[in-house]
Write a protein that holds these residues in place. Structure first.
Motif, PDB file in Angstrom:
ATOM      1  N   MET A 325       0.829  -1.201   0.000  1.00 36.87           N
ATOM      2  CA  MET A 325       0.000   0.000   0.000  1.00 36.87           C
ATOM      3  C   MET A 325       0.871   1.262   0.000  1.00 36.87           C
ATOM      4  O   MET A 325       0.576   2.238  -0.691  1.00 36.87           O
ATOM      5  CB  MET A 325      -0.924   0.012   1.218  1.00 36.87           C
ATOM      6  N   LYS A 326       1.940   1.233   0.777  1.00 37.65           N
ATOM      7  CA  LYS A 326       2.850   2.386   0.791  1.00 37.65           C
ATOM      8  C   LYS A 326       3.475   2.610  -0.586  1.00 37.65           C
ATOM      9  O   LYS A 326       3.571   3.747  -1.076  1.00 37.65           O
ATOM     10  CB  LYS A 326       3.954   2.175   1.830  1.00 37.65           C
ATOM     11  N   ALA A 327       3.906   1.508  -1.209  1.00 33.80           N
ATOM     12  CA  ALA A 327       4.540   1.627  -2.525  1.00 33.80           C
ATOM     13  C   ALA A 327       3.553   2.134  -3.560  1.00 33.80           C
ATOM     14  O   ALA A 327       3.887   3.006  -4.383  1.00 33.80           O
ATOM     15  CB  ALA A 327       5.104   0.269  -2.951  1.00 33.80           C
ATOM     16  N   LYS A 328       2.328   1.620  -3.537  1.00 31.65           N
ATOM     17  CA  LYS A 328       1.330   2.062  -4.524  1.00 31.65           C
ATOM     18  C   LYS A 328       0.954   3.525  -4.301  1.00 31.65           C
ATOM     19  O   LYS A 328       0.705   4.256  -5.264  1.00 31.65           O
ATOM     20  CB  LYS A 328       0.093   1.166  -4.462  1.00 31.65           C
ATOM     21  N   ALA A 329       0.937   3.949  -3.038  1.00 30.64           N
ATOM     22  CA  ALA A 329       0.661   5.360  -2.758  1.00 30.64           C
ATOM     23  C   ALA A 329       1.768   6.243  -3.324  1.00 30.64           C
ATOM     24  O   ALA A 329       1.503   7.291  -3.928  1.00 30.64           O
ATOM     25  CB  ALA A 329       0.517   5.576  -1.255  1.00 30.64           C
ATOM     26  N   THR A 330       3.017   5.823  -3.130  1.00 28.02           N
ATOM     27  CA  THR A 330       4.156   6.580  -3.659  1.00 28.02           C
ATOM     28  C   THR A 330       4.112   6.632  -5.179  1.00 28.02           C
ATOM     29  O   THR A 330       4.274   7.702  -5.789  1.00 28.02           O
ATOM     30  CB  THR A 330       5.484   5.947  -3.200  1.00 28.02           C
ATOM     31  N   LEU A 331       3.886   5.500  -5.803  1.00 27.96           N
ATOM     32  CA  LEU A 331       3.860   5.434  -7.269  1.00 27.96           C
ATOM     33  C   LEU A 331       2.697   6.237  -7.831  1.00 27.96           C
ATOM     34  O   LEU A 331       2.830   6.899  -8.870  1.00 27.96           O
ATOM     35  CB  LEU A 331       3.784   3.976  -7.717  1.00 27.96           C
ATOM     36  N   SER A 332       1.555   6.199  -7.166  1.00 29.96           N
ATOM     37  CA  SER A 332       0.405   6.998  -7.613  1.00 29.96           C
ATOM     38  C   SER A 332       0.706   8.481  -7.482  1.00 29.96           C
ATOM     39  O   SER A 332       0.288   9.297  -8.310  1.00 29.96           O
ATOM     40  CB  SER A 332      -0.838   6.645  -6.792  1.00 29.96           C
ATOM     41  N   ASP A 333       1.438   8.824  -6.410  1.00 29.13           N
ATOM     42  CA  ASP A 333       1.798  10.223  -6.189  1.00 29.13           C
ATOM     43  C   ASP A 333       2.731  10.727  -7.288  1.00 29.13           C
ATOM     44  O   ASP A 333       2.653  11.887  -7.710  1.00 29.13           O
ATOM     45  CB  ASP A 333       2.468  10.364  -4.824  1.00 29.13           C
ATOM     46  N   TYR A 334       3.621   9.859  -7.763  1.00 25.56           N
ATOM     47  CA  TYR A 334       4.556  10.235  -8.819  1.00 25.56           C
ATOM     48  C   TYR A 334       3.911  10.258 -10.207  1.00 25.56           C
ATOM     49  O   TYR A 334       4.441  10.897 -11.120  1.00 25.56           O
ATOM     50  CB  TYR A 334       5.730   9.248  -8.867  1.00 25.56           C
TER      51      TYR A 334
END
Length: 667
Positions: A325-334
């Motif tokens: 979830m943390k990784a997907k949040a970061t990737l979505s943010d980018y």
């Protein structure tokens, strides 16, 4: 107290999330202009930027004075650094915030106002600079160097396209040669249904030593808040992960203890987690607390926790989901920021949830990608330079035959020259534009947009069209679309609009833009003579409209008439709010002389200017009125002798289009 486990980046990103801004092209150009002015002031020119909070504060105040930033920042030096750091990343300014050779070249184009293409790839001048800059731009990810744009070109050449999901979650994971080859293989597996996006992300994370170290620590110790915060490896502070401890306990009770009655407590616990929305979407098929409370089993999705029955397996599942979830949040943010930078090149198309290379660049890059890819994991010493594209790599010498051969293969044609190939591509561009209109700008949506312009609901306008253009530019673009449909989609509207368009054919705003509106060219028909129609548009109201529009509109038309000598040409002025004195002024131009200020022997006697408000334009759209009907209406209105306060209401606003069409049919 557990030893700290360092966070390590697992992906690349272009620019900085603090420079996520609307009107992206214009903002970059404005920022370059501000920096140029700031450094050319004697009080600033001899100081260094780095470590100089006083100078950085001074630059923030300078941006504020110029209207570039609003409000008051809590930390002015930090805000000044953040507003400029993205331009450092792509080489337009250096670490000391001085404009580089590449930045100066872009600024010169912006100030000239001439963005037209001058290159074989047929992209705008500024986009060609952005293309060169992104080919050189590199990231450092855990000591490894990667050039993101070259990696994107490589994946697109091998896969032909990326879905938006693949672009968002998988492309940024390509941080090394080995990672890129793995992602390439896993995308193929994903498309065959043999692996999921989540599994690919987790594979990437769990291949990193810090994640393995954190998982081992988690499995070897009793769980408390401190342990959860340690294995969370939060980039900013351990304390940000405290909310995961109660979530861990509620999830354990739900899935290991089979206590379905606490499903609602799990749902509520996610609300304390910063990215709780992702957790809720992962765990539940509804956002209704009442439904979850009433039938918890019916609303819990099959997930990583579904088959766990002991603490060990649960810990593994929790660790994986937490970091997924943390990784997907970061990737979505980018996602948004990466897309903004990449779109500046004008060679990548984002549409229909697909990402692909535009036609001419596609064959150019596909022919050289294997050699170009050899530099994908190297720094570029030319990042700050305004260099030729071949200086970046000798393989980037453009072979026109490659483009011609590619166009022949793409469209099953047999052209022999680059000009013929361009014609084929231009025809395809119009097919794409017409498809865009059919899908995005139906008559109903155009009417909604006209209402939004009148209400100045700018956010919704940007949601419906684009946020890389200011609202006046979008207004001009929408009027161009409307007039193209009014004209039965005849004529070269993409040229007539005089706007810069992105590769997806939506508008973008430049700092030097806003000069021309729309000039529609009509050949002679049985309904009207050969003429040009100038469409001038404004969102200004009342006094501003009188001050800003009366002189420019008549000046543009007068110069056009003197230059072309075709007195059949005229102007339509469109605005949401029509000021009566603007109407009166335009009617007075019917008998006024207009002189060429450089040569007073050149003048025109009378000008035809037809004002319209958007309410009339909505009727034109809703009743599918065509230009041959409007030409008759405008010509008749022009000849009227009614005074201005009666003229508009009787000659334009209250006219029956049905009657006009019936009359034309009879004639």
């Amino acid at each position: 107290m557990f030893d700290n486990i360092p966070y390590k980046s697992f992906c690349w990103g272009l620019g900085t999330t603090s420079f996520r801004t609307k009107n992206f092209n214009k903002t970059i150009e404005d920022q370059l202009s501000l920096l140029d002015e700031f450094w050319n002031t004697d009080d600033n020119s001899n100081y260094n930027w780095n470590g100089n909070n006083v100078l950085q504060t001074k630059y923030y105040d300078f941006m504020h004075e110029k209207g570039f930033v609003k409000g008051e920042a809590n930390n002015k030096p930090k805000d000044a650094r953040e507003k400029t750091s993205g331009l450092v990343d792509i080489g337009l300014i250096d670490d000391n915030r001085k404009i580089t050779g590449a930045g100066a070249a872009l600024l010169e184009i912006s100030r000239s106002g001439d963005f037209s293409s001058d290159n074989t790839l047929q992209i705008d001048k500024d986009s060609f600079i952005y293309l060169k800059q992104l080919l050189k731009t590199y990231n450092s990810v855990n000591g490894e160097t990667v050039r993101p744009f070259i990696v994107l070109l490589y994946l697109l050449s091998k896969l032909n396209y990326l879905t938006l999901e693949e672009y968002t979650y998988l492309l940024p994971l390509c941080t090394s040669f080995e990672n890129t080859q793995t992602i390439l293989q896993e995308i193929s597996k994903f498309r065959q249904g043999n692996i999921s996006i989540n599994e690919i992300i987790l594979n990437r994370l769990m291949s990193m030593d810090n994640y393995q170290q954190a998982l081992d620590l988690f499995l070897d110790n009793d769980v408390d808040e401190e342990l959860i915060c340690t294995i969370g490896m939060n980039r900013k502070s351990r304390n940000y992960d405290k909310a995961y401890f109660p979530l861990y306990n509620q999830l354990f009770d739900l899935f290991v203890n089979d206590n379905t009655s606490c499903a609602l407590q799990v749902f509520e616990a996610t609300k304390s987690v910063k990215i709780g929305k992702l957790w809720r979407g992962y765990l539940f098929n509804t956002i209704s607390t009442k439904l979850i409370e009433r039938e918890p089993l019916a609303h819990i999705k099959i997930n990583e926790f579904s088959n766990v029955s002991n603490e060990y397996d649960f810990k593994v599942a929790f660790f994986k989901v937490m970091h997924l979830m943390k990784a997907k949040a970061t990737l979505s943010d980018y996602l948004d920021l990466n897309r903004r930078y990449i779109k500046t090149t004008e060679v990548i198309i984002f549409e229909d949830d697909l990402v692909k290379i535009d036609i001419i660049p596609k064959y150019f890059f596909n022919a050289v990608i294997d050699q170009l890819y050899l530099s994908a994991y190297e720094e570029s010493e030319l990042l700050f330079d305004d260099c030729d594209i071949t200086d970046i790599s000798p393989v980037l010498a453009i072979d026109e035959n490659v483009i011609v051969d590619g166009i022949n293969a793409e469209f099953n044609v047999n052209v022999v020259s680059l000009d013929e190939a361009y014609r084929i591509v231009y025809e395809n561009r119009y097919q794409r534009f017409n498809q865009l209109i059919d899908e995005k700008f139906t008559d109903d949506k155009l009417i909604v947009l006209l209402d939004l312009f009148k209400a100045r609901n700018d956010n919704e306008i940007r949601n419906m069209v684009t946020d890389n253009a200011d609202i006046p530019t979008i207004f001009e673009y929408i009027l161009g679309v409307i007039w193209y449909k009014v004209s039965d989609r005849q004529g070269d509207i993409l040229d007539y609009m005089k706007l810069s368009l992105e590769a997806d054919l939506l508008p973008k705003t430049h700092a030097g833009g806003g000069e021309a509106d729309l000039v529609y060219e009509y050949p002679q028909t049985e309904y009207y003579p050969m003429h040009s129609l100038l469409i001038e548009a404004t969102l200004a109201t009342e006094t501003n409209q009188r001050r800003m529009e009366m002189e420019p509109v008549s000046r543009h038309l007068g110069r056009h008439l003197i230059r072309t000598g075709n007195m059949n040409s005229y102007c339509v002025f469109i605005t949401p709010y029509l000021d009566i004195n603007v109407v009166a002024d335009f009617r007075s131009r019917k008998t006024a002389l207009y002189y060429d200020t450089q040569d007073t022997t050149q003048y025109v006697e009378g000008m035809k200017i037809i004002p319209l408000d958007t309410e009339v334009l909505k009727r034109i759209v809703s009743e599918c009125v065509k230009y041959k009907t409007l030409y008759t209406l405008f010509d008749s209105a022009y000849e009227s002798t009614l005074p201005p306060h009666l003229w508009y209401e009787n000659c334009l606003k209250a006219v029956s289009y049905t009657h006009l069409r019936a009359h034309e049919t009879d004639s």
